[in-house]
Design an enzyme around this catalytic site. Structure first.
Site, PDB file in Angstrom:
ATOM      1  N   HIS A  72      -2.646   7.711   6.710  1.00 53.91           N
ATOM      2  CA  HIS A  72      -1.650   8.606   6.089  1.00 53.91           C
ATOM      3  C   HIS A  72      -2.311   9.892   5.580  1.00 53.91           C
ATOM      4  O   HIS A  72      -1.738  10.976   5.689  1.00 53.91           O
ATOM      5  CB  HIS A  72      -0.970   7.915   4.902  1.00 53.91           C
ATOM      6  N   HIS A  78      -4.506   1.682   7.284  1.00 49.60           N
ATOM      7  CA  HIS A  78      -3.153   2.244   7.387  1.00 49.60           C
ATOM      8  C   HIS A  78      -2.972   3.401   6.390  1.00 49.60           C
ATOM      9  O   HIS A  78      -2.482   4.472   6.751  1.00 49.60           O
ATOM     10  CB  HIS A  78      -2.140   1.119   7.116  1.00 49.60           C
ATOM     11  N   GLU A  79      -3.408   3.190   5.141  1.00 49.71           N
ATOM     12  CA  GLU A  79      -3.211   4.225   4.118  1.00 49.71           C
ATOM     13  C   GLU A  79      -4.136   5.416   4.335  1.00 49.71           C
ATOM     14  O   GLU A  79      -3.742   6.558   4.101  1.00 49.71           O
ATOM     15  CB  GLU A  79      -3.388   3.639   2.710  1.00 49.71           C
ATOM     16  N   CYS A 103       5.931   0.544   7.627  1.00 48.89           N
ATOM     17  CA  CYS A 103       5.554   1.676   6.787  1.00 48.89           C
ATOM     18  C   CYS A 103       6.755   2.047   5.924  1.00 48.89           C
ATOM     19  O   CYS A 103       7.865   2.177   6.438  1.00 48.89           O
ATOM     20  CB  CYS A 103       5.142   2.860   7.662  1.00 48.89           C
ATOM     21  N   LEU A 104       6.529   2.210   4.624  1.00 51.40           N
ATOM     22  CA  LEU A 104       7.636   2.530   3.716  1.00 51.40           C
ATOM     23  C   LEU A 104       8.265   3.881   4.061  1.00 51.40           C
ATOM     24  O   LEU A 104       9.396   4.150   3.688  1.00 51.40           O
ATOM     25  CB  LEU A 104       7.148   2.525   2.263  1.00 51.40           C
ATOM     26  N   GLY A 108       0.830  -1.198   0.000  1.00 44.14           N
ATOM     27  CA  GLY A 108       0.000   0.000   0.000  1.00 44.14           C
ATOM     28  C   GLY A 108       0.861   1.243   0.000  1.00 44.14           C
ATOM     29  O   GLY A 108       1.990   1.226   0.509  1.00 44.14           O
ATOM     30  N   GLN A 150       3.029  10.033   0.678  1.00 43.02           N
ATOM     31  CA  GLN A 150       4.334   9.379   0.810  1.00 43.02           C
ATOM     32  C   GLN A 150       5.262   9.649  -0.370  1.00 43.02           C
ATOM     33  O   GLN A 150       6.461   9.398  -0.294  1.00 43.02           O
ATOM     34  CB  GLN A 150       4.158   7.864   1.001  1.00 43.02           C
TER      35      GLN A 150
HETATM   36 NI    NI Z   1       2.697   3.700   5.733  1.00 47.78          NI
END
Ligand code: NI
Length: 190
Positions: A158, A154-155, A112-113, A64, A69
């Site tokens: 963000h 989660h997204e 998380c990236l 995701g 991001q």
């Molecule tokens: Ni994340």
């Protein structure tokens, strides 16, 4: 969210060959704490952004990615929680809105990236209903459970400036932030 396995890009990379990889911003970039703005028009530029985000996500590899991001404060997320043996199933959600949270809870160890190497056990509703606009500008509604339900939550977090470290105690959260601030300054610890 990062993938916990390496994704076989053989098929995906051919399909996504016309796309461009974007740079993923990381903690402590202040953009990660901002609230993303609703999207008013679904056009080719937005579709290109979604495609580039998908390529960036597959390359990471992740399951995701939210537009913030890659530094763009728009309410757009991409996901693919297909299992290894399944074909890629990319999802693009514009202005996603969680309309229902199930009462049963489930804990996943999330990463998380934008916060590499950090994993947090997070308890979230196990099933959800999410409404969104698709790439063709059509309203959709999707019932999700399992990893997809977690990834969507989660997204969407963000898009509201919320990160997985917000589920930690204040002390632990401060420690993570401090470490990333140090790294950003180039003062990397072994
Ligand atoms: Ni994340």
């Amino acid at each position: 969210m990062p993938a916990r396995r390496s994704i076989d890009l053989q098929g995906a990379s051919t399909y996504f060959s016309a796309m461009a990889k974007l740079e993923i911003i990381t903690l402590p970039d202040p953009k990660l704490r901002q609230v993303s703005a609703p999207i008013e028009r679904v056009d080719d530029e937005l579709r290109k952004l979604a495609d580039d985000m998908l390529e960036t996500m597959y390359d990471a590899p992740g399951v995701g990615l939210a537009a913030v991001q890659v530094g763009i404060l728009k309410r757009l997320i991409v996901l693919d929680t297909a299992k290894e043996e399944e074909p890629p199933s990319p999802l693009v959600m514009i202005n996603p809105e969680i309309r229902h949270l199930g009462s049963e809870m489930r804990t996943y160890e999330e990463g998380c990236l934008s916060i590499p190497e950090v994993r947090v056990d997070i308890e979230r509703p196990a099933d959800i209903v999410v409404g969104y606009i698709d790439k063709d500008g059509k309203p959709q509604e999707l019932k999700a459970d399992g990893l997809l339900a977690t990834a969507v939550q989660h997204e969407v977090d963000h898009l509201n400036g919320r990160l997985i470290i917000d589920f930690l105690s204040r002390l632990k959260r401060d420690m993570v932030v401090k470490r990333f601030k140090k790294q950003a300054k180039g003062d990397v610890e072994a």
